[in-house]
Design a protein around this motif. Structure first.
Motif, PDB file in Angstrom:
ATOM      1  N   THR A 344       0.821  -1.207   0.000  1.00 23.84           N
ATOM      2  CA  THR A 344       0.000   0.000   0.000  1.00 23.84           C
ATOM      3  C   THR A 344       0.858   1.262   0.000  1.00 23.84           C
ATOM      4  N   GLN A 345       2.059   1.177  -0.553  1.00 25.68           N
ATOM      5  CA  GLN A 345       2.887   2.371  -0.653  1.00 25.68           C
ATOM      6  C   GLN A 345       2.336   3.283  -1.748  1.00 25.68           C
ATOM      7  N   ASN A 346       2.996   4.436  -1.938  1.00 29.11           N
ATOM      8  CA  ASN A 346       2.554   5.400  -2.927  1.00 29.11           C
ATOM      9  C   ASN A 346       2.659   4.817  -4.335  1.00 29.11           C
ATOM     10  N   VAL A 347       1.586   4.950  -5.096  1.00 36.03           N
ATOM     11  CA  VAL A 347       1.545   4.413  -6.459  1.00 36.03           C
ATOM     12  C   VAL A 347       1.107   5.526  -7.404  1.00 36.03           C
ATOM     13  N   GLN A 348       1.815   5.668  -8.511  1.00 40.82           N
ATOM     14  CA  GLN A 348       1.483   6.671  -9.522  1.00 40.82           C
ATOM     15  C   GLN A 348       1.652   6.052 -10.906  1.00 40.82           C
ATOM     16  N   PRO A 349       0.989   6.608 -11.920  1.00 42.47           N
ATOM     17  CA  PRO A 349       1.186   6.088 -13.282  1.00 42.47           C
ATOM     18  C   PRO A 349       2.609   6.374 -13.780  1.00 42.47           C
ATOM     19  N   TYR A 350       3.202   5.394 -14.373  1.00 41.32           N
ATOM     20  CA  TYR A 350       4.562   5.522 -14.901  1.00 41.32           C
ATOM     21  C   TYR A 350       4.639   6.651 -15.943  1.00 41.32           C
ATOM     22  N   GLY A 351       3.556   6.910 -16.625  1.00 38.34           N
ATOM     23  CA  GLY A 351       3.555   7.923 -17.667  1.00 38.34           C
ATOM     24  C   GLY A 351       3.835   9.331 -17.185  1.00 38.34           C
ATOM     25  N   LEU A 352       3.691   9.590 -15.883  1.00 34.77           N
ATOM     26  CA  LEU A 352       3.948  10.923 -15.361  1.00 34.77           C
ATOM     27  C   LEU A 352       5.420  11.302 -15.473  1.00 34.77           C
ATOM     28  N   PHE A 353       6.305  10.312 -15.532  1.00 35.31           N
ATOM     29  CA  PHE A 353       7.744  10.610 -15.563  1.00 35.31           C
ATOM     30  C   PHE A 353       8.504   9.646 -16.473  1.00 35.31           C
ATOM     31  N   ILE A 354       7.806   9.044 -17.415  1.00 35.22           N
ATOM     32  CA  ILE A 354       8.439   8.031 -18.264  1.00 35.22           C
ATOM     33  C   ILE A 354       9.600   8.602 -19.087  1.00 35.22           C
ATOM     34  N   ASP A 355       9.509   9.889 -19.475  1.00 32.96           N
ATOM     35  CA  ASP A 355      10.562  10.465 -20.305  1.00 32.96           C
ATOM     36  C   ASP A 355      11.852  10.717 -19.519  1.00 32.96           C
ATOM     37  N   GLN A 356      11.724  10.890 -18.202  1.00 30.69           N
ATOM     38  CA  GLN A 356      12.902  11.136 -17.385  1.00 30.69           C
ATOM     39  C   GLN A 356      13.433   9.868 -16.712  1.00 30.69           C
ATOM     40  N   LEU A 365       6.408  -3.484 -26.138  1.00 30.30           N
ATOM     41  CA  LEU A 365       5.387  -2.869 -25.287  1.00 30.30           C
ATOM     42  C   LEU A 365       5.080  -1.465 -25.800  1.00 30.30           C
ATOM     43  N   PRO A 366       3.854  -1.215 -26.260  1.00 32.13           N
ATOM     44  CA  PRO A 366       3.513   0.123 -26.762  1.00 32.13           C
ATOM     45  C   PRO A 366       3.723   1.203 -25.700  1.00 32.13           C
ATOM     46  N   HIS A 367       4.125   2.372 -26.165  1.00 33.95           N
ATOM     47  CA  HIS A 367       4.423   3.478 -25.251  1.00 33.95           C
ATOM     48  C   HIS A 367       3.218   3.806 -24.373  1.00 33.95           C
ATOM     49  N   PHE A 368       2.033   3.868 -24.959  1.00 30.86           N
ATOM     50  CA  PHE A 368       0.859   4.256 -24.172  1.00 30.86           C
ATOM     51  C   PHE A 368       0.517   3.205 -23.115  1.00 30.86           C
ATOM     52  N   VAL A 369       0.849   1.952 -23.385  1.00 33.79           N
ATOM     53  CA  VAL A 369       0.636   0.901 -22.391  1.00 33.79           C
ATOM     54  C   VAL A 369       1.619   1.073 -21.234  1.00 33.79           C
ATOM     55  N   ALA A 370       2.883   1.348 -21.552  1.00 29.17           N
ATOM     56  CA  ALA A 370       3.873   1.577 -20.500  1.00 29.17           C
ATOM     57  C   ALA A 370       3.469   2.752 -19.621  1.00 29.17           C
ATOM     58  N   CYS A 371       2.932   3.798 -20.226  1.00 25.84           N
ATOM     59  CA  CYS A 371       2.499   4.971 -19.458  1.00 25.84           C
ATOM     60  C   CYS A 371       1.420   4.615 -18.434  1.00 25.84           C
ATOM     61  N   SER A 372       0.638   3.597 -18.738  1.00 21.15           N
ATOM     62  CA  SER A 372      -0.492   3.258 -17.868  1.00 21.15           C
ATOM     63  C   SER A 372      -0.125   2.293 -16.744  1.00 21.15           C
TER      64      SER A 372
END
Length: 412
Positions: A344-356, A365-372
């Motif tokens: 139950t730690q902090n969880v966020q979508p990978y897409g918020l910082f995928i470019d960094q 793996l499609p980019h939009f899938v990785a973001c989700s």
């Protein structure tokens, strides 16, 4: 001489098939007759402990708490346990019946799950079935809608059984009259601002035209048979033409898909979009029809929280990144209604910082899938993406699979 209990045999058969069932009882004549019949059967078979009455205080009428207490009083007099479930709301001013229905089924689903009950039995009867069919006919429904209510369905994960669909309300009311048992009258059943009440009021004119509830119920039954055949065909296509991945997306073989009848394509899209988009209810058919008509006109489509990416030999359906619900449902450890895990730690979508982020996603793996995908942060700000890291891959799982899919391949 005909057996007076013959119309109710489907109810008795259903009760006999389960060790623990709840009865949905409002206090009206139909559900009170259900409760009385179930209690008599349970007494005869020594199974009173296997049944539990659930009644809902919707909080919409001043008399609602008193009515709920009366139901429990009747239940206890029949030897049944009873519980009052209260619907918490902000006082809906529109769509009241629809919201109240969703509220009570959610309450019953939670109660049955928490108490280990197999499902709930309702008192829906032949006239309810006819009214439902007419209401859906007015909306231009197809086979699924016009097949009306099924003898068994699932709502919010709750198994709902309707064993009295071929019984008339007059027969149910006669049960109570013969037993000398009272029932409650809900004034909302006379309020013509509700669609079902208006349809019920038109039934006499419809019957005078030669269409009665028995004929409508028979048509609904036959349409359910056709629906079952279509669902079986869709299951077969899903097994052959769809691949689902642990990352919450799927691939659909275009050639196999395009060879299917439109109806199978529509059902497939509906199932996959609802699943990939994190939804709980089917997408409106008109929207899915428009999607199918325009599928080849663009490489990208979005609908109901899902994104569709067209490729040469397949198309990919996954979560639309911008529609993700990032909050974690901590009581069940479900994130975005798609993934389940114990942490139950902090969880966020990978897409918020995928470019960094330094993590490398697989080329397949499609980019939009990785973001989700969910990314887990610890107290130091360090994060992991379990789906992309073998050491943590086992800590997260899909919360469900699309209907018709029984397994997923290992890895991404």
């Amino acid at each position: 001489m005909p057996d007076a209990n013959a119309p109710f045999q489907p109810l008795f058969d259903r009760l006999n098939q389960h060790s623990k069932l709840a009865l949905a009882v409002s206090g009206g004549p139909d559900s009170t007759a259900l409760m009385w019949l179930a209690a008599q059967w349970a007494k005869t078979h020594g199974k009173l402990d296997s049944l539990y009455v659930l009644t809902i205080d919707h909080g919409l009428r001043e008399a609602a708490p008193q009515d709920a207490r009366q139901v429990c009083k009747w239940a206890k007099a029949l030897g049944l346990q009873c519980n009052i479930l209260s619907w918490q709301h902000d006082g809906p001013t529109s769509g009241i019946q629809e919201k109240a229905r969703a509220g009570r089924y959610q309450l019953m689903a939670n109660w049955c799950r928490d108490n280990g009950f197999d499902g709930v039995v309702t008192a829906h009867h032949r006239d309810d079935q006819a009214e439902t069919m007419l209401m859906r006919l007015a909306r231009g429904s197809g086979v699924d809608g016009l097949s009306a209510m099924a003898g068994r369905s699932e709502i919010f994960g709750l198994a709902v059984y309707r064993p009295l669909l071929e019984v008339s309300p007059d027969d149910l009311q006669q049960v109570l009259k013969n037993a000398g048992h009272d029932w409650l009258e809900d004034p909302a059943n006379q309020n013509e601002q509700f669609e079902r009440v208006r349809v019920r009021g038109s039934m006499t004119a419809i019957e005078n035209a030669g269409v009665d509830s028995q004929a409508l119920g028979l048509s609904a039954k036959r349409l359910r048979r056709a629906r079952s055949a279509l669902e079986t065909m869709t299951d077969r296509f899903m097994a052959d033409g769809v691949t689902v991945f642990e990352t919450g997306h799927c691939e659909v073989d275009r050639a196999t898909f395009e060879a299917q009848p439109d109806e199978i394509c529509l059902r497939t899209l509906n199932r996959l979009i609802m699943w990939a988009g994190g939804g709980k209810i089917a997408v409106r058919m008109a929207k899915v029809e428009r999607l199918l008509e325009t599928l080849d006109t663009s490489n990208k489509h979005t609908l109901a929280g899902a994104q569709i990416a067209m490729r040469k030999n397949m198309f990919v359906i996954g979560r639309e990144f911008g529609r993700i619900v990032p909050d974690l449902q901590r009581q069940v450890h479900v994130w975005d209604n798609r993934f389940i895990f114990n942490d139950t730690q902090n969880v966020q979508p990978y897409g918020l910082f995928i470019d960094q982020a330094p993590h490398q996603r697989p080329q397949s793996l499609p980019h939009f899938v990785a973001c989700s995908l969910p990314a887990f942060f610890d107290q130091t700000g360090k994060f992991t993406i379990p789906h992309l890291e073998r050491t943590t891959a086992g800590m997260i799982h899909l919360s469900s699979l699309p209907e018709g899919i029984v397994k997923v391949p290992i890895g991404v």
